[in-house]
Write a protein that holds these residues in place. Structure first.
Motif, PDB file in Angstrom:
ATOM      1  N   ALA A 189      -7.793   6.438  -4.950  1.00  0.00           N
ATOM      2  CA  ALA A 189      -9.021   5.836  -4.935  1.00  0.00           C
ATOM      3  C   ALA A 189      -9.424   5.691  -3.443  1.00  0.00           C
ATOM      4  O   ALA A 189     -10.557   4.615  -2.881  1.00  0.00           O
ATOM      5  CB  ALA A 189      -9.586   4.843  -5.928  1.00  0.00           C
ATOM      6  N   ASP A 190      -8.191   5.291  -2.718  1.00  0.00           N
ATOM      7  CA  ASP A 190      -8.215   4.557  -1.205  1.00  0.00           C
ATOM      8  C   ASP A 190      -7.090   5.077  -0.086  1.00  0.00           C
ATOM      9  O   ASP A 190      -5.831   5.489  -0.847  1.00  0.00           O
ATOM     10  CB  ASP A 190      -8.552   2.863  -1.226  1.00  0.00           C
ATOM     11  N   ASP A 191      -7.916   4.770   0.503  1.00  0.00           N
ATOM     12  CA  ASP A 191      -6.124   5.606   1.701  1.00  0.00           C
ATOM     13  C   ASP A 191      -5.510   3.822   2.192  1.00  0.00           C
ATOM     14  O   ASP A 191      -4.779   4.238   3.236  1.00  0.00           O
ATOM     15  CB  ASP A 191      -6.977   6.603   2.900  1.00  0.00           C
ATOM     16  N   SER A 192      -5.335   2.844   2.066  1.00  0.00           N
ATOM     17  CA  SER A 192      -5.046   1.523   2.886  1.00  0.00           C
ATOM     18  C   SER A 192      -3.408   1.918   2.348  1.00  0.00           C
ATOM     19  O   SER A 192      -3.493   2.072   1.176  1.00  0.00           O
ATOM     20  CB  SER A 192      -6.259   0.932   1.973  1.00  0.00           C
ATOM     21  N   ARG A 193      -2.653   0.822   3.028  1.00  0.00           N
ATOM     22  CA  ARG A 193      -1.600   0.403   2.707  1.00  0.00           C
ATOM     23  C   ARG A 193      -1.784  -0.481   1.769  1.00  0.00           C
ATOM     24  O   ARG A 193      -1.335  -0.584   0.670  1.00  0.00           O
ATOM     25  CB  ARG A 193      -1.079  -0.288   3.952  1.00  0.00           C
ATOM     26  N   ARG A 194      -2.511  -1.091   1.701  1.00  0.00           N
ATOM     27  CA  ARG A 194      -2.667  -2.256  -0.259  1.00  0.00           C
ATOM     28  C   ARG A 194      -3.192  -1.360  -0.993  1.00  0.00           C
ATOM     29  O   ARG A 194      -2.499  -1.636  -1.992  1.00  0.00           O
ATOM     30  CB  ARG A 194      -4.154  -3.711   0.594  1.00  0.00           C
ATOM     31  N   TYR A 195      -3.903  -0.623  -0.859  1.00  0.00           N
ATOM     32  CA  TYR A 195      -3.753  -0.179  -2.094  1.00  0.00           C
ATOM     33  C   TYR A 195      -2.978   1.188  -2.869  1.00  0.00           C
ATOM     34  O   TYR A 195      -2.363   1.015  -3.800  1.00  0.00           O
ATOM     35  CB  TYR A 195      -4.733   1.353  -1.961  1.00  0.00           C
ATOM     36  N   ARG A 196      -2.008   1.438  -2.222  1.00  0.00           N
ATOM     37  CA  ARG A 196      -0.828   2.424  -2.501  1.00  0.00           C
ATOM     38  C   ARG A 196       0.166   1.697  -2.643  1.00  0.00           C
ATOM     39  O   ARG A 196       1.062   1.966  -3.714  1.00  0.00           O
ATOM     40  CB  ARG A 196       0.153   2.754  -1.007  1.00  0.00           C
ATOM     41  N   VAL A 197       0.135   0.183  -2.315  1.00  0.00           N
ATOM     42  CA  VAL A 197       1.181  -1.071  -2.730  1.00  0.00           C
ATOM     43  C   VAL A 197       0.513  -1.182  -4.322  1.00  0.00           C
ATOM     44  O   VAL A 197       1.390  -1.468  -5.460  1.00  0.00           O
ATOM     45  CB  VAL A 197       1.190  -2.350  -1.702  1.00  0.00           C
ATOM     46  N   PHE A 224     -13.088  -0.674  -7.824  1.00  0.00           N
ATOM     47  CA  PHE A 224     -12.881  -1.151  -8.884  1.00  0.00           C
ATOM     48  C   PHE A 224     -11.907  -1.645  -7.451  1.00  0.00           C
ATOM     49  O   PHE A 224     -11.451  -3.039  -7.715  1.00  0.00           O
ATOM     50  CB  PHE A 224     -11.834  -0.402  -9.852  1.00  0.00           C
ATOM     51  N   VAL A 225     -10.887  -0.890  -7.125  1.00  0.00           N
ATOM     52  CA  VAL A 225      -9.609  -0.936  -6.888  1.00  0.00           C
ATOM     53  C   VAL A 225      -9.977  -1.525  -4.988  1.00  0.00           C
ATOM     54  O   VAL A 225      -8.942  -2.243  -4.649  1.00  0.00           O
ATOM     55  CB  VAL A 225      -8.607  -0.006  -6.284  1.00  0.00           C
ATOM     56  N   ARG A 226     -11.635  -2.185  -4.723  1.00  0.00           N
ATOM     57  CA  ARG A 226     -11.586  -2.911  -4.073  1.00  0.00           C
ATOM     58  C   ARG A 226     -11.955  -4.035  -3.848  1.00  0.00           C
ATOM     59  O   ARG A 226     -12.518  -4.623  -3.650  1.00  0.00           O
ATOM     60  CB  ARG A 226     -12.593  -2.457  -2.603  1.00  0.00           C
ATOM     61  N   ASP A 227     -11.560  -4.753  -5.505  1.00  0.00           N
ATOM     62  CA  ASP A 227     -11.375  -5.981  -6.057  1.00  0.00           C
ATOM     63  C   ASP A 227     -13.552  -5.686  -5.882  1.00  0.00           C
ATOM     64  O   ASP A 227     -13.498  -7.821  -5.946  1.00  0.00           O
ATOM     65  CB  ASP A 227     -10.892  -6.933  -5.245  1.00  0.00           C
ATOM     66  N   ASN A 228     -14.187  -5.083  -5.786  1.00  0.00           N
ATOM     67  CA  ASN A 228     -15.602  -5.515  -5.686  1.00  0.00           C
ATOM     68  C   ASN A 228     -15.980  -5.278  -8.080  1.00  0.00           C
ATOM     69  O   ASN A 228     -17.367  -5.652  -8.346  1.00  0.00           O
ATOM     70  CB  ASN A 228     -16.594  -4.326  -5.837  1.00  0.00           C
ATOM     71  N   ILE A 229     -14.930  -5.150  -8.013  1.00  0.00           N
ATOM     72  CA  ILE A 229     -16.422  -4.947 -10.330  1.00  0.00           C
ATOM     73  C   ILE A 229     -14.847  -6.019 -11.153  1.00  0.00           C
ATOM     74  O   ILE A 229     -13.908  -6.218 -10.959  1.00  0.00           O
ATOM     75  CB  ILE A 229     -15.459  -3.133 -10.132  1.00  0.00           C
TER      76      ILE A 229
END
Length: 215
Positions: free
Chosen positions: A89-97, A132-137
């Motif tokens: 759903a995202d390609d950031s390190r934050r999301y992977r962790v 959702f994974v970006r904390d927007n929901i």
């Protein structure tokens, strides 16, 4: 014995459901995907952006003795965790962790199930996962968001036993006109996105119980 009628929309006229085939990056991983709604199957048959007609294959599934995981009867977070196992759903390190932690906490072990039943995460539903994974929901509006799409429930055939209980009704093969059903597919997605954005941007979305707070 309980038999259900299912439909598989595809650009292929000849299809042989085979255990072990399919894409790992689909919603529920490798498997053979079908729906109970023939109109949705027609749209899915031409959802690829190439000008060609599609096909809908009709099947009968004998569900007796099968273990079916129905995500509609589970917490919506379990469904999102299943998506995260197979799709990014995202390609950031934050999301992977964080996704690893999320799957550990909310994920369901699907290995024991023959069939998985749940929402189909095409473009507009995957929009929910990304926001959702970006904390927007806020999780409080997730169930309502999923009800807005009208994008259908799919069945994923997972085990050798389930494949053995799936039979095609070959005489009911249907041709799907690209122009007509591609337009219906696009309009359904556009309408779903508009409704979802309206809810996400409304006061009902408190943005308090968000993805990063759930661990």
């Amino acid at each position: 014995m309980e038999k259900i009628t299912l439909f598989h929309g595809t650009f292929e006229k000849n299809v042989t459901p085979t255990y072990g085939l399919g894409e790992e990056k689909h919603d529920y991983g490798k498997g053979f995907y079908l729906t109970e709604q023939i109109e949705l199957a027609k749209e899915w048959a031409v959802c690829r952006p190439n000008v060609t007609n599609g096909w809908v294959h009709q099947y009968e599934l004998d569900t007796s003795g099968l273990k079916i995981l129905d995500f509609q009867g589970k917490d919506v977070l379990s469904w999102l965790a299943e998506l995260m196992k197979h799709r990014d759903a995202d390609d950031s390190r934050r999301y992977r962790v964080l996704s690893e932690k999320f799957i550990d906490k909310y994920g369901i072990d699907t290995k024991e199930y023959d069939v998985i039943k749940g929402w189909r995460a095409n473009a507009s539903y995957f929009y929910i996962a990304k926001e959702f994974v970006r904390d927007n929901i806020d999780i409080d509006i997730l169930p309502e968001l999923l009800s807005l799409g009208g994008l259908g429930i799919q069945y994923c055939i997972k085990s050798p036993l389930a494949y053995s209980k799936l039979r095609e009704i070959k005489e009911n093969l249907v041709t799907v006109e690209y122009e007509e059903f591609r337009e219906k597919y696009n309009q359904r997605d556009i309408s779903a996105r508009e409704k979802m954005r309206e809810l996400v941007n409304s006061d009902a979305n408190k943005v308090t119980n968000v993805f990063s707070t759930l661990f």
